[in-house]
Design an enzyme around this catalytic site. Structure first.
Site, PDB file in Angstrom:
ATOM      1  N   HIS A 254      -7.274  -4.537  -3.550  1.00 12.69           N
ATOM      2  CA  HIS A 254      -6.272  -3.864  -2.730  1.00 12.69           C
ATOM      3  C   HIS A 254      -6.133  -4.609  -1.400  1.00 12.69           C
ATOM      4  CE1 HIS A 254      -3.801  -0.447  -1.632  1.00 12.69           C
ATOM      5  NE2 HIS A 254      -4.398  -0.404  -0.457  1.00 12.69           N
TER       6      HIS A 254
ATOM      7  N   CYS B 225       0.845  -1.200   0.000  1.00 11.20           N
ATOM      8  CA  CYS B 225       0.000   0.000   0.000  1.00 11.20           C
ATOM      9  C   CYS B 225       0.884   1.256   0.000  1.00 11.20           C
ATOM     10  CB  CYS B 225      -0.962  -0.062   1.183  1.00 11.20           C
ATOM     11  SG  CYS B 225      -2.288   1.156   1.133  1.00 11.20           S
TER      12      CYS B 225
ATOM     13  N   ASP C 107      -8.014  -3.341  -7.894  1.00 10.91           N
ATOM     14  CA  ASP C 107      -7.630  -2.353  -6.879  1.00 10.91           C
ATOM     15  C   ASP C 107      -8.088  -0.965  -7.325  1.00 10.91           C
ATOM     16  OD1 ASP C 107      -6.418  -0.612  -5.105  1.00 10.91           O
ATOM     17  OD2 ASP C 107      -4.453  -1.567  -5.197  1.00 10.91           O
TER      18      ASP C 107
END
Length: 245
Positions: free
Chosen positions: A214, A125, A183
């Site tokens: 994600h 991330c 994502d």
């Protein structure tokens, strides 16, 4: 192999940065991996991920990425309050401060008797972005970036022209970029822009897009994909054994 876990408070240009160190519980010198977390800092899934990598023969350093903005030891919850605080921190801390954090982590690793001089980076991330960013440091020889956010959009604070997308050509080590096709944080056009920039700058990189959402590496929550996570760990271990050892 079995591992040891330690806590170190590292001095940086912007204050004390608490860092958990996971390392093999055996004698010798090992390559180091700086593991950059999500916005939530050192959560249980992050520490488990670091332990997995350390168990394959690496010293893994997990810093509190927003140490300037929170009391030492702060861990944010995977809820709306934690997400809002983490995102606020993400949009507050300049990339230049992350750069000086990386410099401090490299210096710390190389000062330890159980580390050799080889350093890599890995993250998820925002930590994937910080891994990409760490690769701008010539001491970082390999970087494994998982669903890195905010590179294509240039939304993190920094001096003009010092954003990670623009500076991609400064990466000297080897880079791996992994994204989930589902994502929403890095849509297809964003992934394409990053790929084209890396290719144009002739960066030594590998690229993988998988059918995942994600945070598919996070072993809590509905988005976790255990099979893909295992594949990524295996790929990362092989990558770092090759680039660092």
């Amino acid at each position: 192999m079995n591992i040891l876990t330690e806590v170190h408070d590292i001095n940086t240009a912007t204050g004390t940065m608490r860092t958990q160190v996971f390392r093999p519980a055996t004698s010798g010198q090992f390559a180091s991996i700086i593991f950059y977390s999500e916005i939530f800092q050192l959560t249980a899934p992050i520490t488990r991920a670091a332990a997995i990598m350390a168990g394959h023969g690496f010293v893994v350093l997990v810093p509190e990425v927003f140490h300037e903005l929170n009391p030492i030891g702060t861990v944010l919850a995977y809820d709306d309050i934690g997400k809002d605080k983490g995102n606020a921190d993400k949009f507050t801390k300049p990339l230049e401060h992350h750069d000086s954090d990386t410099e401090a982590l490299v210096a710390f690793a190389r000062a330890q008797t159980y580390c050799n001089d080889k350093v890599g980076a890995m993250g998820v991330c925002i930590g994937g972005h910080l891994t990409f960013r760490a690769a701008l440091n010539p001491d970082v020889k390999g970087a494994f970036c998982l669903y890195a956010t905010d590179i294509h959009s240039n939304t993190l604070p920094c001096k003009q022209g010092n954003d990670s997308f623009t500076r991609a050509g400064d990466i000297q080590g080897e880079l791996v970029m992994v994204f989930g096709k589902q994502d929403p944080h890095v849509p297809a056009e964003g992934r394409s822009a990053i790929y084209q920039q890396l290719a144009a700058k002739e960066v030594n990189f590998s690229w993988l897009e998988v059918n995942a959402q994600h945070a598919f590496m996070r072993d809590e929550g509905d988005r976790y994909d255990p099979a893909l996570a295992l594949q990524m760990y295996q790929s990362a271990v092989a990558f770092f054994h090759r680039t660092l050892n």
